[in-house]
Design a protein around this motif. Structure first.
Motif, short mmCIF file in Angstrom:
data_model
loop_
_atom_site.label_atom_id
_atom_site.label_comp_id
_atom_site.label_asym_id
_atom_site.label_seq_id
_atom_site.Cartn_x
_atom_site.Cartn_y
_atom_site.Cartn_z
N VAL A 1 -4.19 54.73 20.95
CA VAL A 1 -2.82 54.10 20.67
C VAL A 1 -2.17 53.95 21.96
O VAL A 1 -2.18 54.72 23.08
N ALA A 2 -1.38 52.84 22.40
CA ALA A 2 -0.71 52.59 23.64
C ALA A 2 0.64 53.66 23.70
O ALA A 2 1.36 53.38 23.11
N SER A 3 0.48 54.55 24.64
CA SER A 3 1.43 55.74 24.82
C SER A 3 2.78 54.89 25.09
O SER A 3 3.87 55.40 25.04
N CYS A 4 2.77 53.91 25.89
CA CYS A 4 4.10 53.23 26.32
C CYS A 4 4.69 52.93 25.38
O CYS A 4 5.99 52.66 25.15
N ALA A 5 4.21 52.16 24.33
CA ALA A 5 4.92 51.56 23.15
C ALA A 5 5.01 52.50 21.87
O ALA A 5 6.05 52.36 21.09
N MET A 6 4.25 53.38 21.75
CA MET A 6 4.42 54.33 20.35
C MET A 6 5.53 55.39 20.64
O MET A 6 5.36 56.11 21.62
N PRO A 7 6.49 55.15 19.69
CA PRO A 7 7.50 56.45 20.02
C PRO A 7 7.03 57.57 19.50
O PRO A 7 5.96 57.80 18.78
N ALA A 8 7.31 59.03 20.28
CA ALA A 8 6.61 60.28 19.91
C ALA A 8 7.49 60.70 18.78
O ALA A 8 8.58 60.61 18.74
N GLY A 9 6.65 61.32 17.70
CA GLY A 9 7.34 61.67 16.77
C GLY A 9 7.20 63.31 16.61
O GLY A 9 6.06 63.79 17.24
N PRO A 10 7.92 63.98 15.74
CA PRO A 10 7.51 65.50 15.62
C PRO A 10 6.18 65.51 14.91
O PRO A 10 5.76 65.07 14.17
N GLY A 11 5.71 66.61 15.43
CA GLY A 11 4.32 67.10 14.98
C GLY A 11 3.28 66.11 15.38
O GLY A 11 1.98 66.52 14.90
N MET A 12 3.41 65.47 16.34
CA MET A 12 2.28 64.43 16.87
C MET A 12 1.41 65.18 17.87
O MET A 12 1.97 65.97 18.71
N LYS A 13 0.06 65.31 17.75
CA LYS A 13 -0.76 65.73 18.54
C LYS A 13 -1.54 64.81 19.41
O LYS A 13 -2.34 64.10 18.98
N ILE A 14 -1.19 64.88 20.88
CA ILE A 14 -1.50 63.71 21.55
C ILE A 14 -2.68 64.32 22.55
O ILE A 14 -2.50 65.24 23.34
N LYS A 15 -3.62 63.57 22.67
CA LYS A 15 -4.87 64.18 23.45
C LYS A 15 -5.20 63.10 24.40
O LYS A 15 -5.28 61.89 24.30
N THR A 16 -5.01 63.66 25.75
CA THR A 16 -5.32 62.83 26.96
C THR A 16 -6.57 62.89 27.68
O THR A 16 -6.78 62.26 28.72
N ASP A 17 -7.37 63.88 27.20
CA ASP A 17 -8.71 64.11 28.02
C ASP A 17 -9.74 64.12 27.18
O ASP A 17 -10.78 65.02 27.38
N THR A 18 -9.81 63.51 26.04
CA THR A 18 -10.90 63.51 25.34
C THR A 18 -12.05 62.38 25.63
O THR A 18 -11.57 61.50 26.31
N PRO A 19 -13.20 62.51 25.22
CA PRO A 19 -14.00 61.36 25.82
C PRO A 19 -13.78 60.05 25.20
O PRO A 19 -14.05 59.12 25.95
#
Lengths: 155, 666, 106
Positions: B40-58
């Motif tokens: 997901v493009a993190s600049c455009a996607m609004p952060a919602g409650p309970g979202m788990k965002i991973k930035t260092d997966t393969p």
């Protein structure tokens, strides 16, 4: 032997062999480059053309590729301007390096509007290229970062 | 992306910028979100409650490597000749997030370069189409010049028609462009960023006091870039602030000059020059001495000059940027009372006699920001393109009277919870200024511009030294108008005085850093330091005191302004009580205490109409003439002595002239 | 009162330093709000510079000729006391040496 004599006379521009040797041909025995070109490799080749510097261009198609076209310089001396490859002008350079087959003597090429006359490399001699800040460069560079205000002269 | 930034995790991005709208076209900010099929493009996607965002997966690593590979496919191998090398986002992110080997064996595409003017150099082959420049020009600068034509491989960013970037903020696209597609033309091929020394300082090209960073190499200023300051200039600076630094290298004064009997100048030692001044003052009465401060004078110099003048018995102090007798009693009369960032809270704006696009382009961008949110703007002044739509109410004091007599604009201002009135510097320079200001005061009272907790009365200045001069009281004293004509005039960097200010035979001393009109008229010239060469205090139009810092050494024999005045005072046998910079600053605090609180804005107190009554009684009942309101700036690129010496500014004037844009400047 | 019109005769400049919100400057604030208009009416061309700054102690500074200044702290005083201090400053100015700055009519 006849072709050798003919070649020698052609190279030094003298009618008789003795004159040719006196004019500079004796160098062919000392200077390996001149000797190889004029005495060993040269005789029997066709003279294709000459340029404004006096360089003579020869061709012998029976040779191995790469050795089939060569230049004998107009100035074969050992001083500054002698045997200078940069005296070969652009159009002859193309033929000499087999970029194209038509020598400029057969079809004179059209010079572009921006073409300059061929200037040989002047390294180490007066008139050579000197970068902007060089000591010998007569055109002095202004190293001052700031230009000071020149007050207006009294009218 | 903002959530990750707040958590301290850096996500690479090219097209996202905090102050621009979201484009989402670079795809470098892709992150993995649980339960989402695609990254997901993190600049455009609004952060919602309970979202788990991973930035260092393969998956994320592969996405970043892939995006970087795609970006580099058509990017030319220009790093050795590109100006952005060393500070290039693409270089940095390719090292951090890209793959180590390439597998591209096809041909790269090339794009023609566009001509955007004498300031921005374009090499459009390097463009990665992030559209930051497009969005900046459209949203913030307000000129719809830039766009993308074509699709995919053949897309090109540019103006499409042969148009130059007409905005005064056009230099900011140089900072925005993440690659070397848009670079600074005057700075091209001059330096690499790692060999430059950075100095944090303040700009003096206008009264905004934009925070800048001066990049210098040795004794030369190589370029000027903006510093972040949310309250003053956000991240932008005007073209004049950015590019006028090459004027610092030309027409400089470095040696004291004394005019000889034949009328020509000759170089002199400091002692000679100061003694020449002492000689000239023999037989001159105290009140025949006059002082005129310039646009770029700092507060330390002005207080030293004021003290010296007072000790010599003169109260004839004047500031060049406008009529000298502007009232400086109450600060709220001459400051931007909402504050520069505070004006964004206003919900109706009335501009009187102001062209903020020329007077302070960064401030104009703020008004534009407000207009984009729906705040109505009314204008009484020349009808020019201000990059936002406004309701035009007329161009003379007549129009102001009309507004006062029950108009829609007045109604709108009254209804607004936080109305703002901005008086331009052109108004302060009129001959009927007092009458016009009385009308403005009447408007302020009628429309209830000043309320509990909100003061919407703003004055926009155009000179960096004006507010400091008013704050320390660099004004004529009570009896100065009755003084005899001046026989001795001291110009503190002043080049725009009026002819009537300096009588014919007066002895003139010019203390400044450039040889311009003032130096040509002078009899003794004392070389001082420019703003990049001294640590000085300047007050911006909202009353915030800021300090410049010394970035490069002074040329030749120049000294700091206040040092010259202290030395002169000693020679004239009226020694000043301070000898060090700290002592001068303590004296400044004695005169105006807020000058010690650097980088802070002191809210001015409002005298509840007391001031207006006093003003009215002093001004009397003069009638306003019907002359139109004109902005105080004729030519944006040539306002002060540094920009007049600058070749880049001259090129800009030429370029603007050849553009033939209608109704561009008043 | 008579001394108010003598303000511009005896002084060159008056500066009032005060804090925008502290209690000690309340008197100074009242003084400025209340007396500014009448002082200005009596002395239209006289500079009365009001300089506010947070955290500063309230003072009255009178500038006489030759750059001589008199600094009077008025922190904590009320409006009447400050007016008295001002009167004292004006009186002091009567006997101060005059320079050419005081020449000419107002």
């Amino acid at each position: 032997m006849g072709s050798l004599v003919k070649f020698l006379q052609e190279t030094y521009g003298k009618k008789s062999l003795l004159d040719a040797i006196k004019a500079g041909g004796w160098k062919a025995l000392i200077d390996g480059n001149v000797g190889q070109t004029t005495l060993v490799h040269g005789p029997g080749a066709t003279l294709v053309g000459t340029d404004e510097f006096g360089n003579k261009y020869y061709e012998r198609m029976t040779e191995q590729f790469g050795r089939h076209r060569w230049v004998v310089y107009g100035n074969l001396n050992w001083e500054a301007h002698g045997q200078e490859p940069t005296t070969v002008p652009a159009e002859w350079h193309g033929w000499l390096h087999s970029i194209y087959d038509t020598p400029p003597s057969k079809v004179p090429p059209k010079k572009p509007i921006y073409a300059l006359t061929q200037k040989p490399n002047m390294t180490g001699q007066p008139g050579c290229f000197l970068p902007k800040g060089a000591w010998q460069n007569p055109e002095k560079r202004n190293w001052q970062k700031m230009q000071m205000w020149q007050p207006p002269s009294r009218a | 992306m903002a959530a990750c930034d707040a958590a301290g995790i850096d996500i690479p991005r090219f097209c996202y910028h905090q102050r621009l709208s979201i484009a989402g076209n670079c795809r470098m900010c892709l992150v993995e979100v649980e339960k989402s099929p695609k990254p997901v493009a993190s600049c455009a996607m609004p952060a919602g409650p309970g979202m788990k965002i991973k930035t260092d997966t393969p998956l994320v690593k592969k996405a970043r490597e892939g995006v970087m590979e795609f970006l580099l496919i058509n990017h030319p191998l220009d790093c050795p000749i590109c100006d952005q090398g060393g500070e290039c986002d693409l270089q940095d992110q390719a090292m951090h997030f890209g793959s180590d080997r390439g597998r591209f064996t096809e041909m790269k595409r090339a794009v023609d370069d566009k001509n955007l003017g004498p300031l921005v150099k374009t090499v459009m082959t390097r463009c990665i189409h992030c559209t930051r420049c497009v969005r900046f020009a459209t949203e913030i600068a307000g000129v719809q010049d830039m766009g993308i034509t074509g699709r995919g491989r053949d897309s090109e960013v540019g103006t499409y028609v042969d148009k130059l970037l007409t905005s005064e903020l056009s230099g900011n696209v140089i900072d925005l462009c993440p690659v070397g597609a848009l670079t600074s033309k005057p700075f091209a091929f001059t330096a690499r960023n790692w060999e430059l020394k950075n100095t944090e300082s303040v700009d003096v090209s206008d009264a905004l006091g934009a925070n800048i960073r001066i990049d210098s190499r040795g004794a030369e200023v190589m370029r000027i870039v903006p510093r972040l300051n949310e309250d003053v200039n956000e991240e932008w600076i005007s073209d004049k602030a950015r590019f006028q630094y090459d004027g610092l290298k030309r027409q400089r004064l470095s040696v004291p000059l004394v005019k000889g009997k034949d009328g020509g100048f000759r170089n002199a030692h400091w002692s000679e020059a100061l003694l020449a001044i002492q000689q000239a003052l023999k037989g001159v009465k105290g009140n025949e001495i006059k002082a005129i401060a310039g646009k770029l004078s700092d507060a330390e110099a002005m207080i030293a000059l004021k003290d010296l003048m007072n000790r010599l018995g003169s109260g004839n102090l004047q500031h060049e940027a406008g009529f000298s007798d502007l009232d400086a009693d109450v600060r709220s009369n001459y400051l931007m009372n909402t504050g520069i960032s505070g004006i964004e809270k206003a919900d109706a704006v009335l501009l009187i006699g102001s062209n903020p696009r020329l007077e302070s382009p960064v401030f104009n961008a703020r008004i534009r920001k407000m207009w984009l949110e729906g705040v109505p703007v009314y204008l009484i002044g020349s009808q020019v393109d201000l990059t936002y739509a406004y309701t035009y109410l007329g161009n003379s004091p007549e129009a102001l009277t009309k507004v006062l007599k029950n108009s829609d604009a007045l109604k709108r201002l009254k209804e607004a919870k936080r109305p703002a009135v901005i008086v331009g510097p052109g108004v302060l320079k009129r001959s009927d200024r007092d009458a016009v200001l009385q009308q403005v005061h009447g408007l302020v009272e009628k429309a209830e511009v000043v309320k509990e907790g909100w003061n919407g009365y703003n004055v926009l200045h155009d000179a960096a030294s004006r507010v400091a001069a008013l704050d320390i009281g660099f004004l004529p004293s009570a009896r100065a108008s009755a003084a005899p004509p001046a026989k001795f005039v001291y110009l503190l960097g002043s080049d725009d005085w009026q002819e009537s200010d300096i009588p014919e035979g007066a002895f003139v001393v010019y203390q400044g850093h450039h040889g311009d009109r003032g130096a040509s008229r002078a009899d003794v010239i004392l070389p001082a330091a420019a703003y990049t060469e001294k640590s000085a205090t300047f007050v911006n139009t909202e009353g915030r005191a800021q300090r410049t810092k010394e970035a490069v050494p002074k040329p030749g024999d120049s000294r700091e302004d206040w040092q010259i005045l202290v030395a002169l005072a000693e020679v004239l046998k009226q020694p000043l009580p301070y000898k060090t910079l700290n002592a001068v600053r303590e004296r400044l605090a004695e005169v105006a205490p807020h000058l010690q609180h650097v980088d802070e804005r002191e809210a001015p107190i409002w005298l509840n109409g007391e001031y207006f009554k006093a003003f009215a009684s002093k001004a009397g009942k003069a009638a306003a003439s019907n002359k139109e309101f004109r902005s105080s700036i004729d030519n944006f690129y040539m306002t002060d002595v540094i920009s007049r010496s600058s070749q880049v500014m001259a090129k800009c004037v030429q370029a603007k002239g050849s553009m033939r844009q209608g109704s561009y400047a008043s | 009162m008579a001394w108010r019109s003598a303000l511009s005769k005896n002084l060159q400049e008056l500066r009032v330093h005060l804090c925008q919100s502290s209690k000690g400057s309340q008197g100074a604030r009242d003084f400025v709000l209340g007396s500014y208009q009448e002082l200005k009416k009596a002395n239209p061309k006289f500079p009365i510079l009001v300089r506010e700054c947070s955290g500063v102690k309230a003072r009255l500074i009178a500038r006489y000729d030759y750059g001589v200044e008199q600094n009077v702290p008025v922190e904590g005083l009320d409006k009447a006391a400050i007016t008295k201090e001002l009167e004292k400053l004006v009186k002091k100015g009567e006997s101060m040496p005059r320079s050419t700055e005081s020449e000419g009519s107002l």
